[in-house]
Design a protein around this motif. Structure first.
Motif, PDB file in Angstrom:
ATOM      1  N   VAL A 108     -54.169  80.272 -93.633  1.00 14.38           N
ATOM      2  CA  VAL A 108     -52.651  80.597 -93.302  1.00 14.38           C
ATOM      3  C   VAL A 108     -52.020  81.166 -94.535  1.00 14.38           C
ATOM      4  O   VAL A 108     -51.326  82.191 -94.480  1.00 14.38           O
ATOM      5  N   LEU A 109     -52.200  80.531 -95.473  1.00 12.87           N
ATOM      6  CA  LEU A 109     -51.552  80.929 -96.902  1.00 12.87           C
ATOM      7  C   LEU A 109     -52.219  81.940 -97.106  1.00 12.87           C
ATOM      8  O   LEU A 109     -51.525  83.043 -98.021  1.00 12.87           O
ATOM      9  N   ALA A 110     -53.571  82.278 -97.125  1.00  9.64           N
ATOM     10  CA  ALA A 110     -54.370  83.501 -97.596  1.00  9.64           C
ATOM     11  C   ALA A 110     -53.549  84.711 -96.560  1.00  9.64           C
ATOM     12  O   ALA A 110     -53.420  85.930 -97.139  1.00  9.64           O
ATOM     13  N   LEU A 111     -53.216  84.598 -95.367  1.00 10.76           N
ATOM     14  CA  LEU A 111     -53.013  85.672 -94.636  1.00 10.76           C
ATOM     15  C   LEU A 111     -51.587  85.764 -95.131  1.00 10.76           C
ATOM     16  O   LEU A 111     -50.970  86.934 -95.257  1.00 10.76           O
TER      17      LEU A 111
ATOM     18  N   ARG B  18     -47.542  89.212 -98.261  1.00 14.00           N
ATOM     19  CA  ARG B  18     -46.675  89.262 -99.359  1.00 14.00           C
ATOM     20  C   ARG B  18     -46.689  90.468-100.300  1.00 14.00           C
ATOM     21  O   ARG B  18     -45.816  90.900-100.806  1.00 14.00           O
ATOM     22  N   ALA B  19     -48.288  90.552-100.750  1.00 14.79           N
ATOM     23  CA  ALA B  19     -48.381  91.712-101.629  1.00 14.79           C
ATOM     24  C   ALA B  19     -48.222  93.005-101.016  1.00 14.79           C
ATOM     25  O   ALA B  19     -47.853  93.995-101.845  1.00 14.79           O
ATOM     26  N   ALA B  20     -48.075  93.262 -99.364  1.00 15.69           N
ATOM     27  CA  ALA B  20     -48.008  94.582 -99.178  1.00 15.69           C
ATOM     28  C   ALA B  20     -46.553  94.699 -98.627  1.00 15.69           C
ATOM     29  O   ALA B  20     -45.849  95.682 -98.247  1.00 15.69           O
ATOM     30  N   SER B  21     -45.647  93.501 -98.729  1.00 11.37           N
ATOM     31  CA  SER B  21     -44.180  93.537 -98.249  1.00 11.37           C
ATOM     32  C   SER B  21     -43.418  94.444 -99.323  1.00 11.37           C
ATOM     33  O   SER B  21     -43.431  94.225-100.486  1.00 11.37           O
ATOM     34  N   THR B  22     -42.401  94.930 -98.597  1.00 10.92           N
ATOM     35  CA  THR B  22     -41.227  95.465 -99.520  1.00 10.92           C
ATOM     36  C   THR B  22     -39.805  94.929 -98.978  1.00 10.92           C
ATOM     37  O   THR B  22     -38.787  95.235 -99.631  1.00 10.92           O
ATOM     38  N   GLY B  23     -39.864  94.064 -98.046  1.00 13.87           N
ATOM     39  CA  GLY B  23     -38.466  93.616 -97.620  1.00 13.87           C
ATOM     40  C   GLY B  23     -38.658  92.136 -97.690  1.00 13.87           C
ATOM     41  O   GLY B  23     -39.634  91.238 -98.001  1.00 13.87           O
ATOM     42  N   GLN B  24     -37.538  91.546 -97.011  1.00 11.25           N
ATOM     43  CA  GLN B  24     -37.324  90.158 -96.923  1.00 11.25           C
ATOM     44  C   GLN B  24     -37.978  89.277 -95.775  1.00 11.25           C
ATOM     45  O   GLN B  24     -38.106  88.031 -96.026  1.00 11.25           O
ATOM     46  N   TRP B  25     -38.409  89.962 -94.723  1.00 18.00           N
ATOM     47  CA  TRP B  25     -38.613  89.464 -93.486  1.00 18.00           C
ATOM     48  C   TRP B  25     -40.356  89.317 -93.439  1.00 18.00           C
ATOM     49  O   TRP B  25     -41.076  90.463 -93.814  1.00 18.00           O
ATOM     50  N   ILE B  26     -41.003  88.182 -93.102  1.00 17.17           N
ATOM     51  CA  ILE B  26     -42.382  88.082 -92.947  1.00 17.17           C
ATOM     52  C   ILE B  26     -42.829  88.960 -91.908  1.00 17.17           C
ATOM     53  O   ILE B  26     -43.984  89.662 -92.115  1.00 17.17           O
TER      54      ILE B  26
END
Length: 383
Positions: free
Chosen positions: A275-278, A283-291
């Motif tokens: 789950v942490l890997a997911l 996170r690496a692809a995120s540009t905002g605050q929401w998962i």
């Protein structure tokens, strides 16, 4: 044998005396809610005026002591106003408060608002709930029963009636017609569902593959999942804090309510390595605050997400799939792993163990036993 005392909140015989100057004095004994009987009097230019002013004073005295007058003759619309005010002033979730108010305004106001509190019988309640069930569905009937029961509970507490007639009425269980929502998903079915989603263009467009993987491990309510932002992940500890839920407020749109459905829902869960890997990948692809943001990067709407899931699985083996199916799945996996009902209830955020046992199984569970038991869920995914 002495004369029995007046019941609290009542008065005795009104006596009227002429007073010098052509006025009149009306007086009676009133027994206050502290049990003490006191004389109350008012003056008027006529006998009738003096009596009227005295009765008005007695009415206001009762209101002053009891807060708001509520008797068997009070209209249900007024009783509902008092109950909804209590609900608004309580610590209940914003969405719960809105649900009760909408249920009253939409389904109950026209049906019982004009009745007196003392006229609401079990027969009246039964007819009203049956009509709501037929016209608006079992969900609306269920909410209406809770709201109507709350109003009548208030009437009982204010001594307006002796019993709550809503408690005498049983709500029919929905048998459903045609396809029903699918609330169960067996562990052996999950890899097949994940493979189906991996091949679905709609699932990719709606960002459902990772969402389903997360729900299959966390088993949290859909609003709780969509309220998660990156600050809720403790990477060093390997935990996620579930501390809010997404709701819609008419005047403000989508917001994160800073608490869950109940205090038991405020929980911190350990996460397995898969789950942490997911999460690290997202996170690496995120540009905002929401998962799990919307397509525009804002808060994601739980209702829209439910519709997206339904549209993706339409006409498939999982047609009718409901997000609660993942809560059932998590409970099943944890039960098979030997966790206690209390541990499972805490993991799912249930205040009562009975809810877990009665609904999800055939205190804040942070333990690694839960994480290890669920870690294999993502490992079984078919690529």
């Amino acid at each position: 044998m002495g004369r029995p005392p007046l019941p609290p909140g009542t008065y005795g015989e009104i006596r009227v005396y002429p007073v010098a100057g052509g006025t009149y004095r009306a007086v009676t004994n009133y027994r206050d809610y502290d049990g003490v009987t006191r004389p109350v009097e008012r003056h008027g230019k006529s006998r009738t005026a003096a009596i009227r002013r005295l009765k008005e004073a007695l009415r206001d005295r009762a209101r002053m002591v009891s807060g708001d007058e509520l008797t068997a003759d009070t209209k249900m619309s007024e009783a509902a106003r008092l109950w909804l005010r209590e609900i608004d002033e309580s610590s209940r979730a914003t969405r719960t408060k809105r649900t009760y108010r909408e249920s009253w305004d939409r389904d109950l106001k026209a049906a019982v608002g004009g009745l007196r509190v003392g006229e609401v019988s079990a027969g009246v309640v039964d007819r009203v709930l049956r009509a709501i069930r037929t016209g608006a569905g079992p969900g609306s009937a269920k909410h209406a029963k809770v709201a109507l029961g709350g109003v009548m509970d208030l009437a009982v507490r204010r001594d307006a009636v002796q019993v709550n007639p809503v408690r005498e009425v049983r709500t029919e269980r929905s048998r459903g017609k045609g396809r029903k929502n699918r609330f169960r998903l067996e562990p052996e079915e999950l890899p097949l569902l994940q493979a189906f989603l991996a091949e679905s263009e709609l699932a990719t467009r709606y960002d459902l593959r990772d969402f389903v993987d997360m729900e299959a491990v966390l088993g949290c309510r859909i609003g709780e999942a969509l309220a998660l932002d990156w600050s809720k992940i403790d990477w060093s500890e390997g935990t996620v804090a579930i501390e809010g839920t997404v709701i819609r407020i008419p005047s403000a749109g989508l917001v994160v309510q800073p608490h869950t459905k109940s205090s038991a829902g405020m929980r911190t869960l350990y996460l397995d390595g898969s789950v942490l890997a997911l999460l690290r990948r997202r996170r690496a692809a995120s540009t905002g605050q929401w998962i799990f943001p919307s397509s525009t990067g804002t808060l994601r709407d739980p209702d829209n997400t439910r519709r997206n899931i339904r549209s993706v699985v339409a006409e498939s083996a999982w047609e009718g799939l409901h997000p609660h199916a993942f809560r059932h799945l998590v409970a099943t996996v944890l039960d098979a792993a030997g966790l206690t009902a209390r541990e499972i209830a805490d993991y799912l955020g249930h205040e009562k163990i009975s809810t877990t046992q009665d609904v999800y199984m055939d205190r804040k569970a942070r333990g690694e036993r839960a994480a290890k038991a669920l870690g294999s869920v993502l490992d079984r995914r078919s690529e």
